[in-house]
Enzyme design. Structure first.
Site, PDB file in Angstrom:
ATOM      1  N   HIS A 218       2.777  81.806  82.452  1.00 25.34           N
ATOM      2  CA  HIS A 218       3.628  82.698  81.816  1.00 25.34           C
ATOM      3  C   HIS A 218       3.637  82.965  80.247  1.00 25.34           C
ATOM      4  O   HIS A 218       3.056  83.806  79.408  1.00 25.34           O
ATOM      5  CB  HIS A 218       5.194  82.309  82.455  1.00 25.34           C
ATOM      6  CG  HIS A 218       6.182  83.725  82.188  1.00 25.34           C
ATOM      7  ND1 HIS A 218       5.826  84.611  82.792  1.00 25.34           N
ATOM      8  CD2 HIS A 218       6.851  83.942  81.123  1.00 25.34           C
ATOM      9  CE1 HIS A 218       6.792  85.998  82.145  1.00 25.34           C
ATOM     10  NE2 HIS A 218       7.835  84.894  81.399  1.00 25.34           N
TER      11      HIS A 218
ATOM     12  N   HIS B  96      15.347  85.374  87.428  1.00 18.97           N
ATOM     13  CA  HIS B  96      15.489  86.894  87.689  1.00 18.97           C
ATOM     14  C   HIS B  96      15.640  86.778  89.462  1.00 18.97           C
ATOM     15  O   HIS B  96      15.264  86.437  90.149  1.00 18.97           O
ATOM     16  CB  HIS B  96      13.921  87.330  87.521  1.00 18.97           C
ATOM     17  CG  HIS B  96      13.746  87.182  85.842  1.00 18.97           C
ATOM     18  ND1 HIS B  96      14.273  89.342  85.430  1.00 18.97           N
ATOM     19  CD2 HIS B  96      13.495  87.651  85.989  1.00 18.97           C
ATOM     20  CE1 HIS B  96      13.747  88.515  83.676  1.00 18.97           C
ATOM     21  NE2 HIS B  96      12.787  87.340  83.859  1.00 18.97           N
TER      22      HIS B  96
ATOM     23  N   HIS C 174      11.469  79.802  77.384  1.00 23.29           N
ATOM     24  CA  HIS C 174      10.675  79.393  76.790  1.00 23.29           C
ATOM     25  C   HIS C 174      10.682  80.796  75.713  1.00 23.29           C
ATOM     26  O   HIS C 174      12.098  81.603  75.858  1.00 23.29           O
ATOM     27  CB  HIS C 174       9.150  80.622  77.627  1.00 23.29           C
ATOM     28  CG  HIS C 174       9.515  81.239  79.256  1.00 23.29           C
ATOM     29  ND1 HIS C 174      10.712  81.004  79.706  1.00 23.29           N
ATOM     30  CD2 HIS C 174       9.726  83.428  79.276  1.00 23.29           C
ATOM     31  CE1 HIS C 174      10.839  82.577  79.858  1.00 23.29           C
ATOM     32  NE2 HIS C 174      10.080  83.856  79.619  1.00 23.29           N
TER      33      HIS C 174
ATOM     34  N   HIS D 103      10.518  84.087  75.407  1.00 22.04           N
ATOM     35  CA  HIS D 103      10.854  85.606  75.445  1.00 22.04           C
ATOM     36  C   HIS D 103      12.299  85.982  75.537  1.00 22.04           C
ATOM     37  O   HIS D 103      13.026  85.627  76.033  1.00 22.04           O
ATOM     38  CB  HIS D 103      10.229  86.325  76.660  1.00 22.04           C
ATOM     39  CG  HIS D 103       9.798  85.796  77.437  1.00 22.04           C
ATOM     40  ND1 HIS D 103       8.147  85.915  79.253  1.00 22.04           N
ATOM     41  CD2 HIS D 103       7.853  87.314  76.737  1.00 22.04           C
ATOM     42  CE1 HIS D 103       7.480  86.213  78.237  1.00 22.04           C
ATOM     43  NE2 HIS D 103       6.763  86.462  77.428  1.00 22.04           N
TER      44      HIS D 103
ATOM     45  N   ASP E 234      14.279  88.101  76.806  1.00 22.80           N
ATOM     46  CA  ASP E 234      15.242  88.124  77.503  1.00 22.80           C
ATOM     47  C   ASP E 234      15.966  86.797  78.049  1.00 22.80           C
ATOM     48  O   ASP E 234      16.630  87.029  79.167  1.00 22.80           O
ATOM     49  CB  ASP E 234      15.026  88.824  79.299  1.00 22.80           C
ATOM     50  CG  ASP E 234      13.994  88.579  79.696  1.00 22.80           C
ATOM     51  OD1 ASP E 234      12.867  87.617  78.522  1.00 22.80           O
ATOM     52  OD2 ASP E 234      13.890  88.352  81.111  1.00 22.80           O
ATOM     53  N   HIS E 235      15.385  85.528  77.330  1.00 21.16           N
ATOM     54  CA  HIS E 235      15.684  84.710  77.445  1.00 21.16           C
ATOM     55  C   HIS E 235      16.195  83.763  76.108  1.00 21.16           C
ATOM     56  O   HIS E 235      16.766  82.865  76.317  1.00 21.16           O
ATOM     57  CB  HIS E 235      15.142  83.888  78.043  1.00 21.16           C
ATOM     58  CG  HIS E 235      14.288  83.908  79.221  1.00 21.16           C
ATOM     59  ND1 HIS E 235      14.592  83.597  80.809  1.00 21.16           N
ATOM     60  CD2 HIS E 235      13.266  84.920  79.635  1.00 21.16           C
ATOM     61  CE1 HIS E 235      13.877  83.952  81.677  1.00 21.16           C
ATOM     62  NE2 HIS E 235      13.296  85.375  81.342  1.00 21.16           N
TER      63      HIS E 235
ATOM     64  N   ASP F 246      10.492  82.160  84.130  1.00 19.16           N
ATOM     65  CA  ASP F 246       9.936  82.766  84.646  1.00 19.16           C
ATOM     66  C   ASP F 246       8.328  82.360  85.317  1.00 19.16           C
ATOM     67  O   ASP F 246       7.272  83.301  85.716  1.00 19.16           O
ATOM     68  CB  ASP F 246       9.622  83.922  83.544  1.00 19.16           C
ATOM     69  CG  ASP F 246      10.826  84.476  83.410  1.00 19.16           C
ATOM     70  OD1 ASP F 246      12.217  84.617  84.116  1.00 19.16           O
ATOM     71  OD2 ASP F 246      10.816  85.824  82.305  1.00 19.16           O
TER      72      ASP F 246
HETATM   73 ZN   LIG Z   1       8.829  85.609  80.573  1.00 16.06          ZN
END
Ligand SMILES: [Zn+2]
Length: 260
Positions: A105, A169, A51, A53, A55-56, A131
């Protein structure tokens, strides 16, 4: 022989590193440097994304610049060279990788389901769920509705019980404390809390999980359990849990966890 190991990133992200022979792939590289270090001079053959975001996805550009590798993921993400869509199957590391839409999410969230042939005709399934599903928890609803997330989690929990679950995570202990509060009578949660606490004390990851373990300990997959129904309704001040459907109970649980 396929090996899958976590590359820690930021404070609590895992970038999953898939290796077979001298072929290397990573899932959700939020940053590039830990990946480059983990490769120990080897080349990267491809990147998978669940996805959008940062941090990915933050490591996509520097990794592609260094390794010129393909990027497979949601079409809307900058740098994706092979758009993936739900229902599709691509070949990764010589194995089928199924793609499933799991909004909640985020709206673009994908589950990536790698089916590894093992002895005889059997298959070991590996789920990269970003996530959406966490060990004993689930992702926050940033873009989707509770109904979307509930159905996305239902799709994942219908996978084979032996499926290994690679979450993005290290949230397990926090999630288990919540699970234990919601369902204090569930001894599987207490056992998992003790074993995961020992792993974290040794600075080891608590992942991967399995679908069987999630079905036994994850409150977001257990909305039908009477103790959980009662807890969620009581916490929300709702007089009668039996009048709430599963999506409504899921929404109450998610709301509770948001403020836990
Ligand atoms: Zn995320």
């Amino acid at each position: 022989m396929l090996s899958i190991s976590p590359i820690p990133a930021f404070s609590d992200n895992y970038i999953w590193h898939l290796q077979q022979g001298d072929e290397h792939w990573v899932v959700d590289p939020g940053e590039a440097d830990p990946v480059i270090k983990a490769l120990q001079g080897a080349s990267l053959n491809g990147i998978l994304i669940t996805h959008h975001h940062p941090d990915h996805t933050g490591g996509i550009a520097p990794l592609v610049k260094k390794y010129q590798c393909p990027v497979l993921g949601p079409a809307s993400i900058a740098g994706v060279t092979t758009p993936l869509t739900g229902g599709g199957v691509v070949t990764v590391l010589g194995m089928p990788l199924g793609v499933c839409n799991i909004p909640g999410h985020t709206l673009d969230h994908l589950a990536l389901i790698l089916r590894e042939p093992v002895s005889g005709s059997s298959v070991q399934t590996h789920l990269f769920c970003g996530d959406t599903l966490f060990a004993a928890g689930c992702g926050r609803l940033f873009e989707g509705t509770p109904e979307q997330m509930f159905h996305s989690l239902a799709k994942l929990s219908a996978l084979d019980a032996t499926t290994r679950v690679y979450c993005a995570h290290e949230y397990t202990l926090d999630n288990l404390h919540f699970a234990n509060t919601v369902e204090p009578g569930n001894t599987a949660i207490a056992q998992r809390l003790a074993s995961c606490q020992a792993l974290r004390d040794a600075n080891e990851p608590t992942l991967p999980s399995t679908i069987a373990l999630e079905l036994a300990t994850n409150p977001f997959l257990r909305c039908k359990v009477p103790e959980i129904m009662k807890s969620a309704a009581r916490h929300a001040g709702h007089p009668n849990p039996s009048t709430l459907d599963q999506v409504a109970l899921f929404a109450l649980l998610r709301e509770w966890k948001d403020h836990f």
